[in-house]
Scaffold this motif. Structure first.
Motif, short mmCIF file in Angstrom:
data_model
loop_
_atom_site.label_atom_id
_atom_site.label_comp_id
_atom_site.label_asym_id
_atom_site.label_seq_id
_atom_site.Cartn_x
_atom_site.Cartn_y
_atom_site.Cartn_z
N HIS A 17 0.84 -1.20 0.00
CA HIS A 17 0.00 0.00 0.00
C HIS A 17 0.87 1.25 0.00
CE1 HIS A 17 -3.51 -2.50 1.79
NE2 HIS A 17 -3.54 -2.47 0.44
N ARG A 18 2.00 1.21 0.64
CA ARG A 18 2.88 2.38 0.61
C ARG A 18 3.47 2.56 -0.80
NH1 ARG A 18 6.21 1.80 6.36
NH2 ARG A 18 4.52 2.65 7.68
N LEU A 73 0.85 4.03 -2.70
CA LEU A 73 0.69 5.44 -2.33
C LEU A 73 1.73 6.31 -3.04
CD1 LEU A 73 -0.69 7.59 -0.60
CD2 LEU A 73 0.94 7.04 1.24
N LYS A 120 0.81 9.17 -5.65
CA LYS A 120 1.29 10.54 -5.41
C LYS A 120 1.97 11.09 -6.67
CE LYS A 120 4.06 13.30 -2.24
NZ LYS A 120 4.95 13.25 -1.06
N PHE A 142 -5.57 8.70 -5.10
CA PHE A 142 -4.49 8.96 -4.14
C PHE A 142 -5.02 8.88 -2.71
CE2 PHE A 142 -2.15 12.08 -1.58
CZ PHE A 142 -0.91 11.48 -1.57
N GLU A 143 -6.17 9.44 -2.48
CA GLU A 143 -6.74 9.41 -1.13
C GLU A 143 -7.09 7.97 -0.72
OE1 GLU A 143 -10.03 12.06 -1.26
OE2 GLU A 143 -8.78 13.89 -1.20
N LYS A 144 -7.59 7.20 -1.69
CA LYS A 144 -7.89 5.79 -1.36
C LYS A 144 -6.63 5.03 -0.94
CE LYS A 144 -11.97 5.17 -4.30
NZ LYS A 144 -12.53 4.43 -5.47
N GLN A 161 -3.99 6.34 0.33
CA GLN A 161 -3.61 6.83 1.66
C GLN A 161 -4.40 6.13 2.75
OE1 GLN A 161 -4.11 11.14 1.36
NE2 GLN A 161 -1.86 11.40 1.42
N VAL A 168 -3.08 2.65 3.23
CA VAL A 168 -1.82 2.64 4.03
C VAL A 168 -2.14 2.79 5.50
CG1 VAL A 168 0.29 3.90 4.48
CG2 VAL A 168 -0.40 3.42 2.12
N LYS A 169 -3.03 3.74 5.81
CA LYS A 169 -3.38 3.92 7.22
C LYS A 169 -4.04 2.66 7.80
CE LYS A 169 -3.88 8.93 7.06
NZ LYS A 169 -4.82 10.09 7.21
#
Length: 601
Positions: A254-255, A258, A262, A289-291, A293, A296-297
């Motif tokens: 996921h990173r 991300l 980005k 991009f928000e998805k 993010q 990742v969280k």
């Protein structure tokens, strides 16, 4: 002048009184010497004996006793005096037959109880074996559960990490250690069951709690921090590490996504500024991009929650399951011990009851067999107890129809090869008699025959039965063994025994009836020139006929065999004075010699 014993004086005085019978021709102040029979004082050997009368008895008797516990009657009885031969013993001749009716009824009643006891004993034995099998099955199942719990723990963490955690918790870290732990628990439980069974066998007084409990529960450790074990990636190959790698891989993916998202947004911004892309495309890239993010969280949160909570929770759950399996194993073993102890107690009780009933059954069978009494050995048959008193045998008469009790002597078969005489020695003679002294025996049934024997037994205390009726009479039972075998001799014959207590080689002696006893002093009447002289003498040992004279007489002198009558005036007006020892004695009023003349009429 020596002082004689009072017992000796009594015996001599009694004989002296008998000697004066038929001699009453005294008158005036004296007697004629020629009218009194005399005996010359003799010198030579003198045999000192104790003469007693007694009864012939067998030294060994075979007493036939009743072995029936309940009173029973005599149905048939062999005649008294019957001589049992060797053939009778070989053929099993019946001496007594007792009534067995009540005994047979008792045996039939007991047989019902015995069969019930046998059934209970077999049932208790089988239940004990069943309980052993059930205990083994229960323990095996619980051990399997514990091993599965251990395997689940190892599956989650890996063998090495699991072993480290269990060692920290103080629990068996692997299967081998668990098997040893289970064996120790079972061994301790079996030892306690054996100890309690031993206490039960020792009796009801034993305390059931004596055996100390040694089964220890698994130690309960403090809370364990499992987080450090999560970092041991090189040593772990369990599900936890797989889950950890999966979460970390998801986070890494996921990173990466991300970073790409980005870059894409930044590129879209530059292109949007130059009017190469539409605003809608720009919005889509921003949403993507928000998805990413958020993903990742989410991965970060999932990894953090797993490390902080889920991993420790699963470890604690598996550890608790393993610990509970160990506790259940311990509880099962203890419950098995309790059930086994109860089964052993029931078995021991049933076994003891069976043994008691079996012993009683055998005893009843022996009693039934004892109702027919056969000849045990050759010999004469005598009714009752030969050593008992006549009143005892009278009250316990042996005859057909008579009721007999347990241990009552029915017949006595004496051993005729070894006979003896039972006599009672008076206390005045007991000091003379010693074990081993030779004895001469004369049986009234065979006059003229003299048998040899010896003193074999001598009581230390007087016979209590004789003093019961005559308290002043003290006699000591004494047994004489007769040498040799004499077929004519029968128990119950009267006999006289002469116990030889001493042999005097060369002494002066006179007949005992020639001695006069006056206040413990001894006198003789000497024939001197037709007159009788009263002379004081000193005596020694004596038997029933003669007495030793130690001083006052000489050999060849004639002593009167009968004591004359006399009066104090004929003795010259004798008066009393104090002799040696404080006892009064006769003393003439005029000084005279020891010899006092008695004038002829």
């Amino acid at each position: 002048m020596k002082k004689g014993t009072s017992n000796t004086g009594i015996i001599i005085a009694g004989v002296s009184v008998l000697a004066v019978v038929g001699w009453w021709s005294m008158s005036g102040g004296g007697a004629a010497a020629e009218k009194v029979p005399t005996r010359i004082v003799q010198r030579g050997p003198l045999e000192i004996t104790v003469l007693q009368g007694g009864e012939i008895r067998a030294l060994q008797n075979n007493e036939v006793k009743s072995e029936i516990e309940i009173p029973t009657k005599i149905l048939s009885l062999i005649p008294e005096g019957y001589l049992i031969s060797e053939e009778d013993v070989k053929d099993g001749k019946v001496l007594i037959e007792l009534d067995s009716t009540d005994l047979k009824t008792k045996i039939e009643t007991h047989e019902i109880d015995f069969q019930t006891t046998v059934s209970n004993y077999i049932d208790a034995d089988e239940n004990r074996e069943i309980q052993k099998s059930e205990n083994q099955t229960l323990v095996r199942d619980v051990k399997q559960v514990a091993i599965f719990a251990l395997m689940d723990f190892e599956k989650y963490l890996g063998r090495e990490v699991t072993g480290a955690i269990l060692t920290t918790a103080g629990l068996p870290p692997d299967v081998d250690a668990f098997e040893k732990y289970a064996d120790v628990l079972e061994t301790q439980a079996n030892a306690q069951v054996s100890s309690e069974a031993a206490l039960a066998k020792r009796g009801a007084n034993a305390k059931p709690g004596v055996a100390k409990k040694t089964i220890a529960a698994p130690p309960v450790s403090e809370m364990i921090n499992f987080t450090p074990f999560l970092e041991q990636k090189a040593q772990s190959d369990g599900e936890a590490q797989q889950k950890l790698r999966q979460l970390e891989d998801d986070l890494l993916l996921h990173r990466s996504e991300l970073a790409l998202a980005k870059q894409k947004v930044e590129s879209s911004k530059r292109l949007a500024e130059k009017k190469f892309v539409t605003s809608a495309q720009m919005e889509n890239d921003l949403v993507g991009f928000e998805k990413v993010q958020l993903s990742v969280k989410t991965s970060e949160t999932a990894l953090a929650l797993y490390k902080k909570y889920e991993f420790s929770k699963h470890c604690a759950t598996y550890l608790a399951a393993y610990r509970e399996a160990l506790n259940k194993l311990q509880r099962t073993i203890r419950a098995n011990r309790s059930r086994m102890a109860q089964a052993e107690t029931r078995f021991s009780t049933a076994k003891r009851r069976y043994e008691m009933e079996l012993a009683q059954r055998e005893n009843l069978e022996l009693q039934l067999k004892a109702c027919v009494i056969k000849a045990p050995q050759p010999g004469l048959v005598a009714y009752g107890d030969l050593n008992a008193s006549s009143s005892y045998n009278y009250n316990n008469s042996i005859e057909e129809g008579a009721t007999v009790r347990l241990r009552q002597t029915l017949l006595t078969i004496p051993d005729m090869s070894q006979m003896g005489v039972r006599v009672n020695v008076h206390e005045s003679q007991i000091k003379k008699v010693r074990i081993g002294q030779p004895v001469k025996v004369r049986v009234d049934a065979e006059p003229g025959k003299e048998l040899d024997g010896r003193v074999a037994e001598l009581a230390v205390l007087p016979d209590s039965s004789s003093s019961r009726y005559t308290p002043n009479l003290k006699v000591y039972p004494c047994t004489i063994h007769i040498n040799g075998y004499h077929p004519w001799m029968k128990p119950g014959m009267n006999a006289k025994v002469e116990i030889i207590v001493d042999q005097l080689a060369d002494v002066l002696y006179v007949p005992v009836q020639s001695i006069e006893v006056d206040q413990d002093h001894h006198f003789c009447y000497i024939s001197n020139n037709g007159n009788l002289e009263r002379r004081e003498i000193s005596t020694g040992l004596f038997n029933d006929e003669f007495i030793e004279v130690r001083d006052g007489l000489q050999g060849g002198e004639a002593v009167a065999l009968a004591l004359p009558k006399k009066a104090e005036t004929d003795m010259g007006g004798a008066v009393k004075s104090e002799p040696e020892g404080g006892q009064p004695k006769a003393k003439p009023s005029k000084p005279k010699d020891k010899a006092v003349a008695i004038a002829k009429p």
